[in-house]
Write an enzyme that holds these catalytic residues in place. Structure first.
Site, PDB file in Angstrom:
ATOM      1  N   ASP A 295       0.829  -1.205   0.000  1.00  0.00           N
ATOM      2  CA  ASP A 295       0.000   0.000   0.000  1.00  0.00           C
ATOM      3  C   ASP A 295       0.865   1.257   0.000  1.00  0.00           C
ATOM      4  OD1 ASP A 295      -2.494   1.263  -0.056  1.00  0.00           O
ATOM      5  OD2 ASP A 295      -2.474   1.575   2.110  1.00  0.00           O
TER       6      ASP A 295
ATOM      7  N   ASP B 286       2.755   0.919  -4.799  1.00  0.00           N
ATOM      8  CA  ASP B 286       1.355   0.929  -5.216  1.00  0.00           C
ATOM      9  C   ASP B 286       1.133   2.090  -6.178  1.00  0.00           C
ATOM     10  OD1 ASP B 286      -1.303   0.334  -5.443  1.00  0.00           O
ATOM     11  OD2 ASP B 286      -1.872   1.041  -3.465  1.00  0.00           O
TER      12      ASP B 286
ATOM     13  N   ARG C  53      -3.489   4.533 -15.543  1.00  0.00           N
ATOM     14  CA  ARG C  53      -4.068   5.440 -14.553  1.00  0.00           C
ATOM     15  C   ARG C  53      -3.489   6.850 -14.660  1.00  0.00           C
ATOM     16  NH1 ARG C  53      -4.937   1.885  -8.965  1.00  0.00           N
ATOM     17  NH2 ARG C  53      -6.048   0.155  -9.972  1.00  0.00           N
TER      18      ARG C  53
ATOM     19  N   ASP D 168      -2.943   9.021  -4.908  1.00  0.00           N
ATOM     20  CA  ASP D 168      -4.301   8.504  -4.765  1.00  0.00           C
ATOM     21  C   ASP D 168      -5.163   9.558  -4.093  1.00  0.00           C
ATOM     22  OD1 ASP D 168      -3.443   6.137  -5.827  1.00  0.00           O
ATOM     23  OD2 ASP D 168      -3.989   4.896  -4.109  1.00  0.00           O
TER      24      ASP D 168
END
Length: 328
Positions: free
Chosen positions: A119, A144, A199, A148
């Protein structure tokens, strides 16, 4: 040499606090706080970055040292903080920053590299954080994601950053069960996505405005519109490598809906190079996608062009600029 951004305010340290565009334009960081000088590259202790970030009062954090801060754990950032790397070259490694239930945070001119763990994100903005501006940072090689934005965080601008050497660059919206992410609003502008795989960003639920970004040589897709998302893509440059698909659509189902849906993209003035295929869904560029002028009156958007591409190669990410004087 391209003109560096914000040159008109570089004479005063805190003048940059009023320069964010887009959804994060109200972020003031530590504008009204004391000056805190990082004098140690240690993970914690007197004069460390962690010590400044944990303090409850507003602070404008600057660095008197250059080098790598090897973080033993994620570093939490409290409200009303500016982490200003101008004048030094500071790299965070091992772990990243966590903007947790905070508001009015500015992170400027830092490098993030080599975070490890399942993470491990360079910058996590969750839960419920708002008025955040991430500017001129270089981010690469984390376990990760790089940035985010999830769990009800909103009014965020990510500008002039360089993303490289990574798989999942940016996630907006946690997963299909977090309906609270319908409030998310993010602006991403003048960023360089340099061979990152996917992404750029992937979006669930939220509204995302993309303009004047340069995305090249992705390995899966450039942009992913998932579950009720609205993505406004204006005057960006998408230059394909081996993979040509620019916009990907994924259907997911929210727990309060009976059927699954994907997101929508409206593309205006984008430049598609080397066979890049936008593949817009029917109706995806219709009225279902928001208009930026509903939320902010103006921005520095310019036409997508070869000169913009070259400028972003130079001016996105950490910059070797001097620290301005503090007038307070």
């Amino acid at each position: 040499m391209a003109a560096l951004p914000y040159a008109h305010v570089d004479g005063s340290l805190r003048a940059i606090a009023g320069q964010a565009e887009g959804f994060g334009r109200c972020a003031i960081g530590g504008l009204h706080g004391s000056l805190y000088c990082v004098t140690s590259l240690a993970d914690d202790g007197a004069g460390s970055l962690r010590e400044g970030c944990r303090r409850e009062e507003p602070l404008w954090i600057v660095f008197d040292v250059s080098g790598t801060i090897q973080l033993a754990s994620t570093m939490s950032v409290s409200s009303y903080k500016t982490i200003d790397g101008r004048g030094q070259r500071v790299k965070l490694a091992g772990h990243g920053l966590h903007l947790n239930k905070c508001e009015h945070v500015i992170v400027c001119n830092l490098e993030f590299e080599c975070g490890r763990g399942n993470d491990a994100d360079a910058i996590q903005i969750k839960p419920g954080s708002r008025h955040i501006w991430i500017d001129r940072c270089s981010l690469r090689d984390y376990g990760d994601g790089l940035i985010d934005v999830t769990l009800g965080s909103t009014d965020i601008t990510i500008s002039r950053c360089h993303f490289s050497m990574h798989d999942k660059a940016m996630l907006v919206g946690a997963d299909c069960t977090n309906t609270g992410d319908r409030c998310i609003r993010v602006t991403v502008h003048h960023c360089f996505f340099d061979g990152t795989r996917q992404r750029h960003p992937r979006v669930r639920f939220g509204k995302v405005h993309l303009y004047n970004n340069y995305t090249t040589d992705w390995a899966i897709y450039a942009i992913c519109a998932s579950l009720e998302s609205q993505i406004l893509s204006q005057c960006n440059i998408y230059e394909a490598g081996e993979k040509k698909t620019v916009f990907k659509y994924l259907t997911e189902k929210a727990p309060d809906k009976e059927v699954g849906t994907c997101g929508s993209v409206r593309s205006e003035g984008d430049l598609f190079l080397n066979g890049a295929r936008p593949c817009l869904l029917p109706g995806a560029d219709g009225e279902c996608v928001f208009s930026a002028t509903e939320f902010y009156p103006a921005c520095s958007m310019a036409p997508a062009s070869e000169s913009l591409k070259q400028d972003l190669r130079v001016c996105a990410g950490w910059q070797p600029i001097s620290r301005p004087q503090d007038s307070i």
